[in-house]
Design an enzyme around this catalytic site. Sequence first.
Site, mmCIF file in Angstrom:
data_model
loop_
_atom_site.group_PDB
_atom_site.id
_atom_site.type_symbol
_atom_site.label_atom_id
_atom_site.label_comp_id
_atom_site.label_asym_id
_atom_site.label_seq_id
_atom_site.Cartn_x
_atom_site.Cartn_y
_atom_site.Cartn_z
ATOM 1 N N GLY A 90 0.532 -5.058 0.912
ATOM 2 C CA GLY A 90 -0.601 -5.123 -0.016
ATOM 3 C C GLY A 90 -0.231 -5.780 -1.340
ATOM 4 O O GLY A 90 -1.097 -6.360 -2.011
ATOM 5 N N GLU A 108 4.285 -5.068 7.303
ATOM 6 C CA GLU A 108 3.510 -3.996 7.939
ATOM 7 C C GLU A 108 3.949 -3.716 9.363
ATOM 8 O O GLU A 108 3.912 -2.577 9.818
ATOM 9 C CB GLU A 108 2.013 -4.352 7.938
ATOM 10 C CG GLU A 108 1.338 -4.259 6.581
ATOM 11 C CD GLU A 108 1.424 -5.545 5.773
ATOM 12 O OE1 GLU A 108 2.211 -6.443 6.127
ATOM 13 O OE2 GLU A 108 0.679 -5.638 4.768
ATOM 14 N N GLU A 133 -0.525 -9.360 -0.714
ATOM 15 C CA GLU A 133 -1.950 -9.649 -0.552
ATOM 16 C C GLU A 133 -2.668 -9.665 -1.899
ATOM 17 O O GLU A 133 -3.511 -10.527 -2.153
ATOM 18 C CB GLU A 133 -2.570 -8.618 0.406
ATOM 19 C CG GLU A 133 -2.042 -8.789 1.828
ATOM 20 C CD GLU A 133 -2.362 -7.625 2.753
ATOM 21 O OE1 GLU A 133 -2.060 -6.474 2.382
ATOM 22 O OE2 GLU A 133 -2.897 -7.869 3.844
ATOM 23 N N ALA A 138 0.856 -1.178 0.000
ATOM 24 C CA ALA A 138 0.000 0.000 0.000
ATOM 25 C C ALA A 138 0.896 1.233 0.000
ATOM 26 O O ALA A 138 2.050 1.164 0.420
ATOM 27 C CB ALA A 138 -0.894 -0.014 1.228
HETATM 28 C C1 HXC Z 1 5.051 4.445 -1.146
HETATM 29 C C2 HXC Z 1 6.974 3.465 -1.904
HETATM 30 C C3 HXC Z 1 6.592 2.221 -1.350
HETATM 31 C C4 HXC Z 1 5.352 2.156 -0.667
HETATM 32 C C5 HXC Z 1 8.504 1.979 -2.290
HETATM 33 N N1 HXC Z 1 8.156 3.260 -2.487
HETATM 34 N N2 HXC Z 1 7.573 1.327 -1.597
HETATM 35 N N3 HXC Z 1 6.200 4.550 -1.805
HETATM 36 N N4 HXC Z 1 4.619 3.292 -0.604
HETATM 37 N N5 HXC Z 1 4.891 1.029 -0.127
HETATM 38 C C6 HXC Z 1 8.927 4.299 -3.200
HETATM 39 C C7 HXC Z 1 10.093 4.786 -2.395
HETATM 40 O O1 HXC Z 1 9.691 5.742 -1.463
HETATM 41 C C8 HXC Z 1 10.977 5.351 -3.482
HETATM 42 O O2 HXC Z 1 10.485 6.601 -3.916
HETATM 43 C C9 HXC Z 1 10.743 4.399 -4.642
HETATM 44 O O3 HXC Z 1 9.508 3.742 -4.371
HETATM 45 C C10 HXC Z 1 11.836 3.344 -4.735
HETATM 46 O O4 HXC Z 1 11.947 2.686 -3.502
HETATM 47 P P1 HXC Z 1 13.339 2.535 -2.715
HETATM 48 O O5 HXC Z 1 13.015 2.310 -1.301
HETATM 49 O O6 HXC Z 1 14.247 3.648 -3.042
HETATM 50 O O7 HXC Z 1 13.897 1.188 -3.386
HETATM 51 P P2 HXC Z 1 14.828 0.075 -2.722
HETATM 52 O O8 HXC Z 1 15.905 0.723 -1.901
HETATM 53 O O9 HXC Z 1 15.187 -0.843 -3.826
HETATM 54 O O10 HXC Z 1 13.897 -0.695 -1.670
HETATM 55 C C11 HXC Z 1 12.770 -1.416 -2.152
HETATM 56 C C12 HXC Z 1 11.848 -1.827 -0.967
HETATM 57 C C13 HXC Z 1 11.509 -0.561 -0.149
HETATM 58 C C14 HXC Z 1 12.587 -2.831 -0.066
HETATM 59 C C15 HXC Z 1 10.627 -2.491 -1.558
HETATM 60 O O11 HXC Z 1 11.019 0.446 -1.046
HETATM 61 C C16 HXC Z 1 10.446 -0.801 0.883
HETATM 62 O O12 HXC Z 1 10.739 -1.336 1.964
HETATM 63 N N6 HXC Z 1 9.208 -0.369 0.628
HETATM 64 C C17 HXC Z 1 8.113 -0.457 1.565
HETATM 65 C C18 HXC Z 1 7.616 -1.861 1.656
HETATM 66 C C19 HXC Z 1 6.476 -1.981 2.667
HETATM 67 O O13 HXC Z 1 6.655 -1.681 3.855
HETATM 68 N N7 HXC Z 1 5.289 -2.387 2.214
HETATM 69 C C20 HXC Z 1 4.133 -2.525 3.062
HETATM 70 C C21 HXC Z 1 3.350 -1.266 3.033
HETATM 71 S S1 HXC Z 1 1.942 -1.393 4.141
HETATM 72 P P3 HXC Z 1 11.267 7.975 -3.594
HETATM 73 O O14 HXC Z 1 10.471 8.978 -4.341
HETATM 74 O O15 HXC Z 1 11.203 8.147 -2.133
HETATM 75 O O16 HXC Z 1 12.645 7.738 -4.104
HETATM 76 C C22 HXC Z 1 0.864 -2.371 3.303
HETATM 77 C C23 HXC Z 1 -0.395 -2.837 3.925
HETATM 78 C C24 HXC Z 1 -1.043 -1.811 4.708
HETATM 79 O O17 HXC Z 1 1.035 -2.728 2.204
HETATM 80 C C25 HXC Z 1 -2.205 -2.414 5.394
HETATM 81 C C26 HXC Z 1 -2.366 -1.940 6.770
HETATM 82 C C27 HXC Z 1 -2.770 -0.494 6.893
#
Ligand code: HXC
Length: 257
Positions: free
Chosen positions: A108, A131, A111, A65
């Site tokens: 997400g 998460e 999921e 998400a």
């Molecule tokens: C918004 C995101 C994002 C996300 C990545 N980006 N994941 N933006 N939401 N979930 C953006 C980053 O901010 C960045 O943009 C660009 O994508 C590239 O990501 P990087 O982090 O620079 O890449 P990398 O170093 O290769 O790392 C990849 C990654 C990391 C390991 C996937 O991005 C990451 O940990 N992302 C979050 C994963 C996560 O926690 N997902 C769960 C979300 S919660 P900028 O512009 O900043 O450079 C969920 C469920 C919620 O899904 C339900 C409960 C409420």
Amino acid sequence: DEFETIKVERTGRVAVLTLNRPAALNALNEELMRETVTALTRLDRDPAIGAIVITGSDRAFAAGADIKEMASKSYMDVYLSDWFSAWDQVARIRTPLITAVAGYALGGGCELAMHGDILLAADTAKFGQPEIKLGVIPGIGGSQRLTRAIGKAKAMDLCLTGRTMDADEAERAGLVSRIVPAAELLEVAVEVAATVAEMSLPIAMMAKEAVNRSFETSLQEGILFERRIFHSTFATTDQKEGMAAFVEKRKPGFVNG
Ligand code: HXC
């Protein structure tokens, strides 16, 4: 087409929906959710489409998400809008869905991948429910679908530590239908989808419904449900055609009826 965050292409009876927010690793924001649900609902109503592939990019199926969009929401924002409930509509799609995952399928993203009736993983795929690292828990069915798919031991490990699982581990655990070399993922996904799309669409829908019923009911009730649907296949032209084709040693020509 009219979409900003996804692309929809058709080849024969197969539709391919590509998540397309590369700058955010396909993070699932509100617009992407709305567009995905709109496109899937439309494809589901189209009898010319026999299977749907959902895929992302080489780097990410979807990194979850959209955290930037979510970060400042209040409890009342998420409660009153019933945040994420729109994704439930993906589970109601009756057309067979193939999810084709390369790179990150996190939160997400994992999921959504689990909504696939068939989940194909590139050897680069990484699955996880991170998460907890953000101070939340899965919100699009992760705690439930992952547990049903891979059991408590691994689901707890993933949901409590937030670690990722590679394609091999995911296949061993039973999350993934097949692993495919990354360079061939889309080709194989379309091939698998085309195979399914060649079957009778109503019968494929019945098969999907019967398998999914097993998650909702006891064994005896599930078997009864299966048998009633099995009996009903004999009311179709495609049952007559499928069996006649076997006996006559030819390819069946299903009419989706
Ligand atoms: C918004 C995101 C994002 C996300 C990545 N980006 N994941 N933006 N939401 N979930 C953006 C980053 O901010 C960045 O943009 C660009 O994508 C590239 O990501 P990087 O982090 O620079 O890449 P990398 O170093 O290769 O790392 C990849 C990654 C990391 C390991 C996937 O991005 C990451 O940990 N992302 C979050 C994963 C996560 O926690 N997902 C769960 C979300 S919660 P900028 O512009 O900043 O450079 C969920 C469920 C919620 O899904 C339900 C409960 C409420």
